[in-house]
Design a protein around this motif. Structure first.
Motif, mmCIF file in Angstrom:
data_model
loop_
_atom_site.group_PDB
_atom_site.id
_atom_site.type_symbol
_atom_site.label_atom_id
_atom_site.label_comp_id
_atom_site.label_asym_id
_atom_site.label_seq_id
_atom_site.Cartn_x
_atom_site.Cartn_y
_atom_site.Cartn_z
ATOM 1 N N VAL A 81 10.482 30.472 -48.540
ATOM 2 C CA VAL A 81 10.880 30.227 -49.929
ATOM 3 C C VAL A 81 9.774 29.520 -50.696
ATOM 4 N N CYS A 82 9.374 28.339 -50.220
ATOM 5 C CA CYS A 82 8.392 27.546 -50.977
ATOM 6 C C CYS A 82 7.752 26.526 -50.043
ATOM 7 N N ARG A 83 6.459 26.312 -50.226
ATOM 8 C CA ARG A 83 5.771 25.263 -49.474
ATOM 9 C C ARG A 83 6.146 23.885 -50.027
ATOM 10 N N PHE A 84 5.889 22.871 -49.234
ATOM 11 C CA PHE A 84 6.201 21.511 -49.641
ATOM 12 C C PHE A 84 5.167 20.556 -49.057
ATOM 13 N N ALA A 85 5.036 19.409 -49.689
ATOM 14 C CA ALA A 85 4.309 18.277 -49.124
ATOM 15 C C ALA A 85 5.345 17.245 -48.698
ATOM 16 N N ILE A 86 5.048 16.520 -47.653
ATOM 17 C CA ILE A 86 5.985 15.498 -47.185
ATOM 18 C C ILE A 86 5.913 14.289 -48.101
ATOM 19 N N GLY A 87 7.077 13.902 -48.615
ATOM 20 C CA GLY A 87 7.167 12.653 -49.359
ATOM 21 C C GLY A 87 7.273 11.500 -48.373
ATOM 22 N N ARG A 88 8.419 11.443 -47.710
ATOM 23 C CA ARG A 88 8.607 10.454 -46.635
ATOM 24 C C ARG A 88 9.645 10.976 -45.675
ATOM 25 N N GLU A 89 9.640 10.425 -44.471
ATOM 26 C CA GLU A 89 10.646 10.804 -43.500
ATOM 27 C C GLU A 89 11.922 10.025 -43.764
#
Length: 223
Positions: free
Chosen positions: A101-109
């Protein structure tokens, strides 16, 4: 209406995302990734996803030799996929297909009592993944097909060339990127390429280098 039509902007995507760390696994927007799920924590993840938004984030551990039974550090960029097919087996496994669907960057766990990991994803830099690529005509399709032919010949493989020629450029690039057995770091480079043309250029370069190593008799990442 296709399932992608419900995602118009990053606001339509979840604020908390289940993630599946797996070295060498590459999910790209608009591409598919089949997975064989058997670990209890990931069986629970799939069950929860099916009961909810059907979305799972594929991401690689930062160290592809990391102990996956723990909580290894993750790469900063992954790709969210929707479960578009699943089947249960008699021995307790679940076979699923994730459609990117879409790539993402990790904000926080996110801390959770679930057995699997969850993160706050940031989709904002990859909003373009939610629409058809605008740069298909910029891809050097002839070079892509040439290197694909050479790869098949070097590995004694064949293809249905009528289907290959009929495929869209995006489908061709993404399918080759997912299927080619490049090293995990190379697959991460393909994932993080900013657009389709960049991904095609990276794919061509990686495959040419691997074929050159194979031709010189050294160990190739394509073997």
């Amino acid at each position: 209406m296709g399932f992608l039509d419900q995602y118009h902007s990053p606001d339509d995507l979840p604020r908390v995302l289940k993630v599946f760390p797996l070295p060498g696994a590459l999910l790209l927007p608009h591409a598919e990734l089949p997975l064989n799920i058997f670990e209890p924590r990931y069986l629970a993840m799939v069950s929860d996803a099916l009961a909810g938004d059907r979305l799972i984030g594929m991401i690689q551990p930062d160290d592809d030799e990391a102990d996956l039974t723990g909580s290894p550090t993750l790469k900063q960029v992954g790709c969210a996929g929707r479960i578009t097919s699943f089947a249960e087996t008699l021995d307790g496994r679940i076979l699923i297909t994730l459609s990117g669907v879409c790539r993402f960057a990790i904000g926080r766990e996110v801390a959770s009592d679930k057995p699997y990991r969850q993160i706050e994803p940031d989709f904002s830099a990859f909003a373009g993944d939610l629409s058809a690529p605008e740069d298909e005509e910029d891809v050097d399709r002839s070079s892509l097909l040439k290197v694909f032919r050479e790869y098949l010949a070097a590995n004694d493989m064949s293809a249905d060339w009528d289907q290959v020629r009929a495929a869209s450029t995006e489908a061709l690039v993404n399918t080759l990127a997912v299927l080619a057995p490049h090293a995990p770091c190379d697959k991460q480079a393909l994932l993080e390429a900013k657009d389709l043309k960049s991904r095609a250029d990276v794919l061509i370069a990686l495959t040419e280098m691997a074929l050159a190593r194979q031709g010189s008799g050294s160990r190739s990442s394509l073997q």
